[in-house]
Design a protein around this motif. Structure first.
Motif, mmCIF file in Angstrom:
data_model
loop_
_atom_site.group_PDB
_atom_site.id
_atom_site.type_symbol
_atom_site.label_atom_id
_atom_site.label_comp_id
_atom_site.label_asym_id
_atom_site.label_seq_id
_atom_site.Cartn_x
_atom_site.Cartn_y
_atom_site.Cartn_z
ATOM 1 N N SER A 291 16.958 106.258 13.424
ATOM 2 C CA SER A 291 17.230 106.139 14.862
ATOM 3 C C SER A 291 18.340 105.125 15.118
ATOM 4 O O SER A 291 19.190 105.330 16.003
ATOM 5 C CB SER A 291 15.960 105.734 15.605
ATOM 6 O OG SER A 291 15.415 104.539 15.074
ATOM 7 N N ALA A 292 18.363 104.024 14.348
ATOM 8 C CA ALA A 292 19.415 103.017 14.500
ATOM 9 C C ALA A 292 20.759 103.545 14.018
ATOM 10 O O ALA A 292 21.815 103.095 14.476
ATOM 11 C CB ALA A 292 19.044 101.748 13.744
ATOM 12 N N ILE B 248 28.816 105.842 31.971
ATOM 13 C CA ILE B 248 27.804 106.668 31.307
ATOM 14 C C ILE B 248 27.319 105.976 30.030
ATOM 15 O O ILE B 248 26.117 105.936 29.748
ATOM 16 C CB ILE B 248 28.383 108.062 30.994
ATOM 17 C CG1 ILE B 248 28.624 108.830 32.303
ATOM 18 C CG2 ILE B 248 27.451 108.852 30.074
ATOM 19 C CD1 ILE B 248 29.414 110.101 32.129
ATOM 20 N N THR B 249 28.258 105.413 29.275
ATOM 21 C CA THR B 249 27.884 104.705 28.053
ATOM 22 C C THR B 249 27.020 103.485 28.365
ATOM 23 O O THR B 249 26.069 103.182 27.637
ATOM 24 C CB THR B 249 29.147 104.263 27.294
ATOM 25 O OG1 THR B 249 29.984 105.397 27.077
ATOM 26 C CG2 THR B 249 28.788 103.649 25.953
ATOM 27 N N THR B 250 27.343 102.783 29.452
ATOM 28 C CA THR B 250 26.550 101.618 29.851
ATOM 29 C C THR B 250 25.108 102.020 30.151
ATOM 30 O O THR B 250 24.156 101.346 29.730
ATOM 31 C CB THR B 250 27.169 100.939 31.079
ATOM 32 O OG1 THR B 250 28.516 100.544 30.782
ATOM 33 C CG2 THR B 250 26.364 99.712 31.494
ATOM 34 N N GLY B 251 24.959 103.135 30.877
ATOM 35 C CA GLY B 251 23.613 103.626 31.182
ATOM 36 C C GLY B 251 22.846 103.970 29.924
ATOM 37 O O GLY B 251 21.655 103.635 29.791
ATOM 38 N N PHE B 252 23.502 104.622 28.978
ATOM 39 C CA PHE B 252 22.845 104.994 27.723
ATOM 40 C C PHE B 252 22.554 103.755 26.876
ATOM 41 O O PHE B 252 21.529 103.688 26.184
ATOM 42 C CB PHE B 252 23.717 105.980 26.958
ATOM 43 C CG PHE B 252 23.086 106.522 25.708
ATOM 44 C CD1 PHE B 252 21.800 107.041 25.722
ATOM 45 C CD2 PHE B 252 23.771 106.510 24.512
ATOM 46 C CE1 PHE B 252 21.208 107.543 24.565
ATOM 47 C CE2 PHE B 252 23.199 107.015 23.357
ATOM 48 C CZ PHE B 252 21.913 107.525 23.387
ATOM 49 N N LEU B 253 23.442 102.758 26.934
ATOM 50 C CA LEU B 253 23.235 101.515 26.195
ATOM 51 C C LEU B 253 21.974 100.798 26.679
ATOM 52 O O LEU B 253 21.235 100.199 25.879
ATOM 53 C CB LEU B 253 24.448 100.605 26.338
ATOM 54 C CG LEU B 253 24.389 99.251 25.624
ATOM 55 C CD1 LEU B 253 24.188 99.434 24.125
ATOM 56 C CD2 LEU B 253 25.665 98.453 25.897
ATOM 57 N N VAL C 95 19.309 102.283 27.810
ATOM 58 C CA VAL C 95 18.191 103.022 27.211
ATOM 59 C C VAL C 95 18.014 102.631 25.748
ATOM 60 O O VAL C 95 16.889 102.403 25.278
ATOM 61 C CB VAL C 95 18.424 104.545 27.341
ATOM 62 C CG1 VAL C 95 17.320 105.320 26.626
ATOM 63 C CG2 VAL C 95 18.492 104.957 28.804
ATOM 64 N N VAL C 96 19.123 102.549 25.015
ATOM 65 C CA VAL C 96 19.069 102.170 23.604
ATOM 66 C C VAL C 96 18.445 100.782 23.443
ATOM 67 O O VAL C 96 17.626 100.544 22.540
ATOM 68 C CB VAL C 96 20.489 102.207 22.989
ATOM 69 C CG1 VAL C 96 20.505 101.552 21.608
ATOM 70 C CG2 VAL C 96 20.979 103.642 22.890
ATOM 71 N N SER C 97 18.807 99.865 24.326
ATOM 72 C CA SER C 97 18.264 98.503 24.255
ATOM 73 C C SER C 97 16.774 98.480 24.568
ATOM 74 O O SER C 97 16.002 97.785 23.910
ATOM 75 C CB SER C 97 19.025 97.591 25.222
ATOM 76 O OG SER C 97 20.412 97.557 24.913
ATOM 77 N N GLY D 46 14.640 99.369 21.780
ATOM 78 C CA GLY D 46 14.658 98.422 20.671
ATOM 79 C C GLY D 46 15.587 98.801 19.540
ATOM 80 O O GLY D 46 15.368 98.399 18.390
ATOM 81 N N LEU D 47 16.655 99.567 19.838
ATOM 82 C CA LEU D 47 17.564 100.027 18.798
ATOM 83 C C LEU D 47 18.839 99.201 18.734
ATOM 84 O O LEU D 47 19.763 99.551 18.001
ATOM 85 C CB LEU D 47 17.911 101.505 19.013
ATOM 86 C CG LEU D 47 16.717 102.462 18.970
ATOM 87 C CD1 LEU D 47 17.164 103.881 19.260
ATOM 88 C CD2 LEU D 47 16.015 102.384 17.621
ATOM 89 N N ALA D 48 18.918 98.146 19.541
ATOM 90 C CA ALA D 48 20.072 97.249 19.507
ATOM 91 C C ALA D 48 19.710 96.065 18.617
ATOM 92 O O ALA D 48 19.066 95.118 19.061
ATOM 93 C CB ALA D 48 20.428 96.791 20.911
ATOM 94 N N HIS D 49 20.096 96.115 17.356
ATOM 95 C CA HIS D 49 19.666 95.127 16.379
ATOM 96 C C HIS D 49 20.706 94.045 16.106
ATOM 97 O O HIS D 49 20.455 93.136 15.321
ATOM 98 C CB HIS D 49 19.315 95.813 15.054
ATOM 99 C CG HIS D 49 18.238 96.839 15.180
ATOM 100 N ND1 HIS D 49 16.957 96.531 15.569
ATOM 101 C CD2 HIS D 49 18.246 98.192 14.975
ATOM 102 C CE1 HIS D 49 16.207 97.629 15.591
ATOM 103 N NE2 HIS D 49 16.979 98.653 15.233
ATOM 104 N N SER D 50 21.882 94.134 16.708
ATOM 105 C CA SER D 50 22.937 93.184 16.413
ATOM 106 C C SER D 50 23.641 92.779 17.701
ATOM 107 O O SER D 50 23.764 93.578 18.635
ATOM 108 C CB SER D 50 23.955 93.796 15.439
ATOM 109 O OG SER D 50 25.113 93.006 15.335
#
Length: 268
Positions: free
Chosen positions: A73-74, A135-140, A142-144, A147-151
């Motif tokens: 997923s990451a 659009i990318t900000t909105g998806f980011l 969701v990713v955060s 818990g998929l934002a590890h860095s």
């Protein structure tokens, strides 16, 4: 020297002012239909949940960057972030702009003002970059939340998304000038879908034979994914210059080409 450069400076400021007027026009229109952007965020979220998280439970960990394996997923999430930026910008300069150019004749009335074809092309490109970044900000987000934002490098996604949006918005401007009818959009999908599937969105580059790896590395979406995936997985260094230079040149050449094509389309 200053006297000679003054006309060029005036032209440069004039282009930016005209492009800003186009962006302002689009903002006024989209303030009533902002919710349409949510639909474009929803699509990559579905891919992430169904493939990245769902199939990821079966896949487990995959080779990341270097020798460190990462959760599937990451691995997929940054690629979908890059794809969201690409689609957000490309859809604006192809689908939406085609209606303005061929059906509604929107630009013909705009050309009755001091606006030029270059103002229109640059303004639509800037608006598409803004749209793709939103659009990318909105998806980011969701990713955060997942818990998929590890860095901390994930913060570089937004300027990366702007560069990706610029490259594909400019390419879309070129493509839209060659479209004759809605049926021609199938050719866009014929190019975009294989690129989406093969540009390491879901599989590491190492699964391909070397000759196919070279082909994949030449794809603009692959370079876009690398621009986002590397900092997302904690690798920030000079290697990022490769996708940055690639996308900058790709976008600049496409925008120059698009300006000539749009000027020809609006003056004939």
């Amino acid at each position: 020297m200053t006297v000679l450069s003054a006309p060029h400076t005036a032209v440069h400021h004039g282009r930016l002012r005209g492009a800003g007027n186009m962006v302002a026009r689009n903002l006024l229109i989209y303030r009533h239909t902002w919710y349409l952007l949510l639909a474009e965020v929803f699509e990559p979220v579905l891919y992430l949940l169904s493939i990245g998280v769902g199939i990821g439970q079966l896949v487990g960990r995959v080779p990341g960057l270097g020798d460190s394996p990462v959760a599937y997923s990451a691995f997929v999430a940054p690629a979908l972030l890059a794809t969201a930026a690409m689609n957000g910008a490309m859809n604006e300069t192809t689908f939406n702009m085609f209606a303005k150019l061929r059906l509604n004749r929107t630009y013909e009335s705009i050309r009755a003002t001091p606006m030029t074809a270059q103002h229109i092309a640059l303004g639509e490109a800037l608006w598409a970059v803004l749209r793709g970044t939103l659009i990318t900000t909105g998806f980011l987000v969701v990713v955060s939340v997942l818990g998929l934002a590890h860095s901390a490098g994930i913060l570089l996604v937004l300027p990366g998304a702007a560069l990706i949006g610029f490259a594909f918005a400019s390419a879309g401007l070129v493509v839209v000038t060659y479209l004759r009818s809605w049926q021609d959009f199938q050719f866009i999908q014929l190019a975009m879908l294989p690129m989406f599937l093969f540009a390491t969105t879901f599989y590491p580059l190492g699964v391909y034979p070397r000759w196919l790896q070279i082909v994949v590395e030449c794809l603009p979406l692959y370079q876009s994914i690398e621009l986002v995936r590397q900092p997302s997985l904690g690798q920030v260094g000079f290697q990022l210059l490769v996708p940055v230079v690639y996308l900058t040149v790709f976008g600049a050449v496409s925008l120059r080409w698009a300006m000539r094509r749009i000027d020809r389309a609006l003056t004939r």
